[in-house]
Design an enzyme around this catalytic site. Structure first.
Site, PDB file in Angstrom:
ATOM      1  N   GLY B  27      -6.955 -34.695  13.323  1.00  0.00           N
ATOM      2  CA  GLY B  27      -6.784 -33.677  14.348  1.00  0.00           C
ATOM      3  C   GLY B  27      -7.422 -34.085  15.666  1.00  0.00           C
ATOM      4  CG  HIS B  33      -3.542 -38.591  17.340  1.00  0.00           C
ATOM      5  ND1 HIS B  33      -4.606 -38.209  18.128  1.00  0.00           N
ATOM      6  CD2 HIS B  33      -4.088 -39.087  16.198  1.00  0.00           C
ATOM      7  CE1 HIS B  33      -5.745 -38.431  17.471  1.00  0.00           C
ATOM      8  NE2 HIS B  33      -5.461 -38.979  16.304  1.00  0.00           N
ATOM      9  N   GLY B 145      -2.486 -46.292  13.752  1.00  0.00           N
ATOM     10  CA  GLY B 145      -2.718 -46.930  15.038  1.00  0.00           C
ATOM     11  C   GLY B 145      -3.487 -48.230  14.899  1.00  0.00           C
TER      12      GLY B 145
END
Lengths: 278, 278
Positions: B27, B33, B145
């Site tokens: 989050g 993201h 990532g």
């Protein structure tokens, strides 16, 4: 029946297999495994029986090299019980292409108790290879025998804790007429050892009956068993009464118990167990 | 966009979701993201973004408690980028119903190098929760990532070695205009620290350019970086040049390299890396 040797071919087959019930084995199959296959047959559209002698779960000095490899005999047994089954028989390079498996599934401290105390790394090796096989076969259901009670318990906990989308189905231990639990390792026994081997089950039932009659001195019952086994030439690894739900040492107020034992006769190590509701 | 909080509901939804591309996050989402979400959108019929601050990967004294929880803001970002996405936001009791996670996925010794040397148990915690999430979401594809390069590497190896039926897709690091790698932890930075933070990327490009021009004294390059960072108030955990394919320490004949670093400014720990073909 179809024999598949590679992961790639298994994955290809899997795409159209529907629900799959899975029986992981190390081969050298016997009637105990056939009970697993019959259970699998009732549980899903397809059945996969894997045959793989998993080096990772054998310790130094254990019987990895002499463990019997009997693929064609195994295949004919499976064919007879479940003609539509797929036999997945990868060679070592398929499952361990880099020889060393670097990523492991690590069970908690229970892996170092009972059989784990005598087979360091065994349950780590089991948990890891079963995870790999689960990821390859992607079964809906997996069947394991209660004969390997600690293994079954650890794999059930692993599936739950790692959220694997698989139902684990325990299957009762198959036994010879004299009570000896069916095991691939029974084939190592000499004629004299085979005649002696049912003593394990005899003591399990004796202890069960005593506990069912109200006896709660688990240590004394185990001591009696150990003494008698030693007197008859066994080397005893352990005889323990545990809580069947948690596998923690049994206390007097437990109602679901399991007695587990492991002992060696000659060069063969046998295990067995019995559940008790009391 | 749909928010799902329970494993049971996610599994129900999964049955009709077709192929799934998965973006696991903690989050506090940012543009970095969103690049993962865009990649996911192109890769499968359905997209799942999980939001779960995983206690298991935080060490004692780390920022688990102060890690920002911003679910409604995160959801609106995802909604904007991928309206058909499912957000999976379980609470701790869903993933750790017994509080203690007993079964772990154990990476090899690399877990104790680089960031692992400063965050004991971190990669075990990452590998374990990602395995759990994989078993719940059952994705076809998972996007990670490159900013967390060691994490990406460990998860790629884990997927391969445990035969998980998932394609891991690496996604390039998003950067601010001044080069700072986008990270949830950037929000901890004061204004002064934020102005200082691009020095990390500045040194990565300086080292990359030197190596591309033929420099092979990796240790001296790192030493220069460390000295300059320390002079500007940083506490440096590590600056290392490694083989990009194996993450082993780089040797002069390697052609695919990655420089990785981690350093703290004030109470904030930042990491970054850069790949080099030479």
């Amino acid at each position: 029946m179809k024999i598949i040797h590679t992961i790639q071919e298994l994955r290809e087959w899997r795409k159209t297999a529907g629900t799959v019930a899975f029986v992981p084995t190390m081969g050298n199959l016997h009637a105990g495994h056939m009970a697993l296959v019959r259970e699998a047959r009732e549980r899903a559209q397809s059945v996969v029986v894997s045959i793989f002698v998993n080096r990772l779960q054998f310790g130094q000095g254990e019987d990895f090299d002499r463990y019997p490899r009997t693929l064609s005999h195994d295949a004919s047994l499976i064919e007879h019980e479940c003609p539509h089954a797929v036999v997945f028989a990868p060679d070592e390079k398929e499952l361990y292409p880099h020889v060393i498996q670097q990523y492991k599934v690590e069970p908690p401290a229970l892996q170092d108790e009972l059989c784990g105390a005598f087979r360091p790394g065994h349950f780590r090796g089991v948990a890891t290879v079963v995870s790999k096989l689960f990821n390859i076969v992607q079964p809906t259901v997996a069947c394991f025998g209660k004969k390997d009670y600690q293994q079954l318990f650890i794999l059930q906990q692993m599936v739950e804790e790692l959220n694997m989308p698989i139902e684990v189905v325990p299957v009762d231990t198959g036994r010879a007429g004299d009570g000896l639990a069916l095991s691939s390792r029974n084939s190592y026994l000499s004629e004299t050892e085979r005649a002696e081997a049912p003593r394990l089950y005899h003591h399990l039932t004796r202890m069960r009956d005593a506990i069912a009659s109200g006896e709660r001195d688990f240590a004394r019952l185990a001591e009696e068993t150990i003494e008698d086994l030693v007197r008859h030439g066994w080397v005893v690894d352990y005889v323990e009464t545990r809580n069947a739900r948690t596998l923690k040492p049994a206390v007097h107020t437990d109602h679901a118990l399991v007695i587990l034992l492991a002992a060696r006769i000659g060069s063969t190590r046998l295990i067995d167990n019995i559940e008790i509701q009391c």
